[in-house]
Enzyme design. Structure first.
Site, PDB file in Angstrom:
ATOM      1  N   ARG A  93      65.286  15.582  22.771  1.00  0.00           N
ATOM      2  CA  ARG A  93      65.861  15.685  24.839  1.00  0.00           C
ATOM      3  C   ARG A  93      67.358  14.143  24.191  1.00  0.00           C
ATOM      4  NH1 ARG A  93      59.779  15.399  25.038  1.00  0.00           N
ATOM      5  NH2 ARG A  93      59.153  16.591  26.042  1.00  0.00           N
ATOM      6  N   LYS A 120      81.400  17.863  28.808  1.00  0.00           N
ATOM      7  CA  LYS A 120      81.143  19.444  29.228  1.00  0.00           C
ATOM      8  C   LYS A 120      80.215  19.763  27.570  1.00  0.00           C
ATOM      9  CE  LYS A 120      83.390  21.182  33.769  1.00  0.00           C
ATOM     10  NZ  LYS A 120      83.810  22.011  34.159  1.00  0.00           N
ATOM     11  N   GLU A 173      96.975  23.421  27.510  1.00  0.00           N
ATOM     12  CA  GLU A 173      96.394  22.520  28.599  1.00  0.00           C
ATOM     13  C   GLU A 173      97.244  21.368  28.516  1.00  0.00           C
ATOM     14  OE1 GLU A 173      93.603  23.453  29.381  1.00  0.00           O
ATOM     15  OE2 GLU A 173      92.918  25.178  28.805  1.00  0.00           O
ATOM     16  N   LYS A 195      92.364  12.920  31.523  1.00  0.00           N
ATOM     17  CA  LYS A 195      91.667  13.888  30.863  1.00  0.00           C
ATOM     18  C   LYS A 195      90.384  12.413  31.975  1.00  0.00           C
ATOM     19  CE  LYS A 195      88.095  16.612  30.339  1.00  0.00           C
ATOM     20  NZ  LYS A 195      87.355  18.205  29.535  1.00  0.00           N
ATOM     21  N   HIS A 243      93.052  28.585  35.753  1.00  0.00           N
ATOM     22  CA  HIS A 243      91.546  29.333  35.102  1.00  0.00           C
ATOM     23  C   HIS A 243      91.680  30.196  36.138  1.00  0.00           C
ATOM     24  CE1 HIS A 243      92.380  25.854  32.066  1.00  0.00           C
ATOM     25  NE2 HIS A 243      91.145  26.097  32.048  1.00  0.00           N
ATOM     26  N   HIS A 273      90.767  33.035  33.874  1.00  0.00           N
ATOM     27  CA  HIS A 273      89.290  33.686  33.345  1.00  0.00           C
ATOM     28  C   HIS A 273      89.555  35.667  33.744  1.00  0.00           C
ATOM     29  CE1 HIS A 273      87.562  29.818  33.145  1.00  0.00           C
ATOM     30  NE2 HIS A 273      88.032  29.785  32.431  1.00  0.00           N
ATOM     31  N   HIS A 307      91.920  32.017  25.198  1.00  0.00           N
ATOM     32  CA  HIS A 307      92.305  30.992  26.032  1.00  0.00           C
ATOM     33  C   HIS A 307      93.545  30.446  26.593  1.00  0.00           C
ATOM     34  CE1 HIS A 307      89.789  28.868  29.381  1.00  0.00           C
ATOM     35  NE2 HIS A 307      90.462  27.293  28.942  1.00  0.00           N
TER      36      HIS A 307
HETATM   37  P1  NAD Z   1      87.842  27.865  18.225  1.00  0.00           P
HETATM   38  O1  NAD Z   1      87.500  26.925  17.846  1.00  0.00           O
HETATM   39  O2  NAD Z   1      87.718  29.587  18.122  1.00  0.00           O
HETATM   40  O3  NAD Z   1      88.678  27.043  17.030  1.00  0.00           O
HETATM   41  C1  NAD Z   1      90.220  28.351  16.622  1.00  0.00           C
HETATM   42  C2  NAD Z   1      90.274  28.775  15.415  1.00  0.00           C
HETATM   43  O4  NAD Z   1      91.265  27.262  14.689  1.00  0.00           O
HETATM   44  C3  NAD Z   1      89.481  28.980  15.024  1.00  0.00           C
HETATM   45  O5  NAD Z   1      88.701  29.929  13.538  1.00  0.00           O
HETATM   46  C4  NAD Z   1      88.811  27.024  14.320  1.00  0.00           C
HETATM   47  O6  NAD Z   1      87.881  27.955  13.090  1.00  0.00           O
HETATM   48  C5  NAD Z   1      90.489  27.635  13.692  1.00  0.00           C
HETATM   49  N1  NAD Z   1      90.410  25.821  13.174  1.00  0.00           N
HETATM   50  C6  NAD Z   1      89.672  24.638  13.691  1.00  0.00           C
HETATM   51  N2  NAD Z   1      90.551  23.702  13.364  1.00  0.00           N
HETATM   52  C7  NAD Z   1      91.752  23.885  12.409  1.00  0.00           C
HETATM   53  C8  NAD Z   1      92.802  23.636  11.777  1.00  0.00           C
HETATM   54  N3  NAD Z   1      92.256  21.945  11.867  1.00  0.00           N
HETATM   55  N4  NAD Z   1      93.336  23.936  11.114  1.00  0.00           N
HETATM   56  C9  NAD Z   1      92.776  25.400  11.107  1.00  0.00           C
HETATM   57  N5  NAD Z   1      92.072  26.237  11.438  1.00  0.00           N
HETATM   58  C10 NAD Z   1      90.937  25.731  11.798  1.00  0.00           C
HETATM   59  O7  NAD Z   1      88.695  27.444  19.467  1.00  0.00           O
HETATM   60  P2  NAD Z   1      89.247  26.503  20.270  1.00  0.00           P
HETATM   61  O8  NAD Z   1      90.053  26.899  20.966  1.00  0.00           O
HETATM   62  O9  NAD Z   1      89.139  25.166  19.540  1.00  0.00           O
HETATM   63  O10 NAD Z   1      88.033  26.098  21.225  1.00  0.00           O
HETATM   64  C11 NAD Z   1      87.259  27.235  22.593  1.00  0.00           C
HETATM   65  C12 NAD Z   1      86.113  26.564  22.784  1.00  0.00           C
HETATM   66  O11 NAD Z   1      86.142  25.548  23.098  1.00  0.00           O
HETATM   67  C13 NAD Z   1      85.886  27.872  23.605  1.00  0.00           C
HETATM   68  O12 NAD Z   1      84.774  27.638  23.352  1.00  0.00           O
HETATM   69  C14 NAD Z   1      86.161  26.672  25.302  1.00  0.00           C
HETATM   70  O13 NAD Z   1      84.686  27.229  26.340  1.00  0.00           O
HETATM   71  C15 NAD Z   1      85.652  25.800  25.259  1.00  0.00           C
HETATM   72  N6  NAD Z   1      86.684  24.623  25.993  1.00  0.00           N
HETATM   73  C16 NAD Z   1      85.903  22.888  26.121  1.00  0.00           C
HETATM   74  C17 NAD Z   1      85.733  22.491  27.303  1.00  0.00           C
HETATM   75  C18 NAD Z   1      85.180  21.129  27.615  1.00  0.00           C
HETATM   76  O14 NAD Z   1      85.343  20.487  27.988  1.00  0.00           O
HETATM   77  N7  NAD Z   1      84.034  21.278  27.551  1.00  0.00           N
HETATM   78  C19 NAD Z   1      87.212  23.077  27.674  1.00  0.00           C
HETATM   79  C20 NAD Z   1      87.973  23.970  27.103  1.00  0.00           C
HETATM   80  C21 NAD Z   1      87.832  24.642  26.269  1.00  0.00           C
HETATM   81  N1  GLY Z   2      88.024  21.534  30.419  1.00  0.00           N
HETATM   82  C1  GLY Z   2      87.773  21.287  31.794  1.00  0.00           C
HETATM   83  C2  GLY Z   2      86.734  20.327  32.217  1.00  0.00           C
HETATM   84  O1  GLY Z   2      86.419  19.762  31.274  1.00  0.00           O
HETATM   85  O2  GLY Z   2      86.700  19.830  33.571  1.00  0.00           O
END
Ligand code: NAD
Ligand code: GLY
Length: 362
Positions: A121, A143, A185, A227, A248, A252, A265
């Site tokens: 929890r 998030k 972003e 942010k 987005h 999307h 993305h």
């Molecule tokens: P990811 O986590 O898949 O990373 C991209 C690639 O980079 C992966 O292959 C990873 O292994 C590699 N990588 C990571 N760090 C590295 C480094 N320092 N050197 C070399 N390679 C590295 O993708 P992302 O773009 O970081 O994140 C996308 C995700 O984030 C999605 O699932 C999306 O839904 C989520 N997201 C969440 C929020 C939120 O507010 N929580 C906001 C935006 C996106």
């Molecule tokens: N990435 C959008 C949010 O965190 O609200």
């Protein structure tokens, strides 16, 4: 090093941003009273780059750390990987006085946060983001989620970390396409909230692309600050936080219609921001010159701005499933000039989109 606070009352937390500060992770965790028994959740790619160093730093500061490795890729942000994290925690006798550390990009960060929100929890967690996208967006704001076969991020929770630790030196190993996706972003923050920052990005394009650390720290700091300010006002996205989704709605749709394989993305968001700027112009909220400035900044970081050639009907259907659709009405974030924005109901999407995207096939 720069420090920012995300001010959420008793759930407030610090963000440390600097070059080479991974070595100070132990100190940062001690400062927030993080549990001494921790599991570092990561993937094989990031473990290979920063796993051993992170474990060494934690051990030096008196933390007892295990590692839990989940597969690399968005397709693994799912129930199976989540279960793998729970399995590791149960096998390692992790109790409520232990914590999780997410070491990786947004995928690792989102799933680790959700595991932390739900295991026993709720146990504390910290974010150590290693992609630019994770450093400027997903690690901040709480998030957390996994994907469902029927849609992205459908199962999740708002759950804030205890600490966010951003070492921009980790960006040196990041593929350039991932870096550009993160910059989308960053540009978003300038368009929706801060014209000076937008202009600053244009003036620091080379410094950022060459990974000059002062420019990186500044860009990450200003992004996180924007942010944090939004999240402090509207943590659970009942109103203002939706502006973070600028670009987005259409982005999307691009991702969905291309099966999440053609575009990162951030690339899809870049296309979506260019489209949103055109909509804003047609609503007389921004000028043609401002649309060009936005397009040029995106293109200067090798980001795409032209939507893939799919029919308007496909785009409209995909956008109809957007989370911001309320009582059947499409709502979009549109920029007011550069540095400000608003959420706008779109009464007649068919004619609006066909006027700004006349070249799409039928
Ligand atoms: P990811 O986590 O898949 O990373 C991209 C690639 O980079 C992966 O292959 C990873 O292994 C590699 N990588 C990571 N760090 C590295 C480094 N320092 N050197 C070399 N390679 C590295 O993708 P992302 O773009 O970081 O994140 C996308 C995700 O984030 C999605 O699932 C999306 O839904 C989520 N997201 C969440 C929020 C939120 O507010 N929580 C906001 C935006 C996106
Ligand atoms: N990435 C959008 C949010 O965190 O609200």
């Amino acid at each position: 090093m720069e420090k920012i606070t995300v001010g959420l009352g008793e759930r407030s937390y610090p963000i440390w941003i600097g070059e080479g500060i991974l070595s100070r992770l132990g100190e940062a965790l001690q400062a927030v009273g993080f549990p001494k028994k921790v599991a570092v959740v990561t993937n094989p790619t990031v473990r290979g780059l920063y796993g051993a160093k992170t474990l060494e730093i934690l051990a030096e500061s008196g933390f007892a750390a295990d590692t839990i490795v989940i597969p690399d890729g968005e397709e693994y942000k799912n129930q199976t990987s989540l279960m793998q994290i729970y399995d590791g925690l149960i096998a390692g006798c992790f109790d409520r006085s232990s914590g999780l550390i997410a070491l990786g990009g947004g995928v690792v960060g989102d799933i680790t946060g959700f595991a932390a929100a739900t295991y026993l929890r709720g146990i504390p967690f910290a974010q150590v983001p290693t992609t630019l996208l994770a450093q400027v967006d997903s690690s901040v704001g709480g998030k957390t989620a996994i994907n469902h076969p029927l849609g992205k991020n459908l199962i999740g929770a708002f759950y804030q970390p205890l600490h966010v630790h951003i070492d921009v030196a980790t960006l040196k190993s990041l593929p350039s396409r991932e870096f550009a996706a993160g910059i989308a972003e960053v540009i978003k923050y300038g368009i929706i909230r801060d014209q000076d920052f937008f202009n600053w990005l244009g003036g620091h394009r080379d410094a950022l692309s060459n990974l000059e650390h002062q420019a990186l720290v500044e860009a990450v700091k200003r992004s996180c600050q924007i942010k944090a300010n939004v999240v402090e006002i509207d943590e659970k996205e009942s109103s203002l936080r939706a502006i973070l989704n600028f670009g987005h709605t259409f982005g999307h749709a691009v991702e969905t219609l291309t099966g999440y394989e053609t575009f990162r993305h951030g690339e899809a968001v870049a296309i979506g921001m260019s489209v949103a700027a055109r909509i804003s112009r047609s609503l007389r909220l921004c000028s043609s010159e401002q649309v060009v400035l936005i397009d040029d900044l995106l293109k200067s970081f090798n980001l795409p701005i032209v939507p893939p050639s799919l029919s308007l009907e496909q785009y409209l259907q995909a956008m109809g499933r957007d989370k911001k659709v309320k009582e059947g009405v499409l709502r979009m974030v549109v920029n007011r000039g550069i540095g400000d924005c608003l959420i706008q109901d779109v009464d007649d999407p068919q004619s609006l989109f066909s006027s700004i995207l006349p070249d799409l096939p039928n």
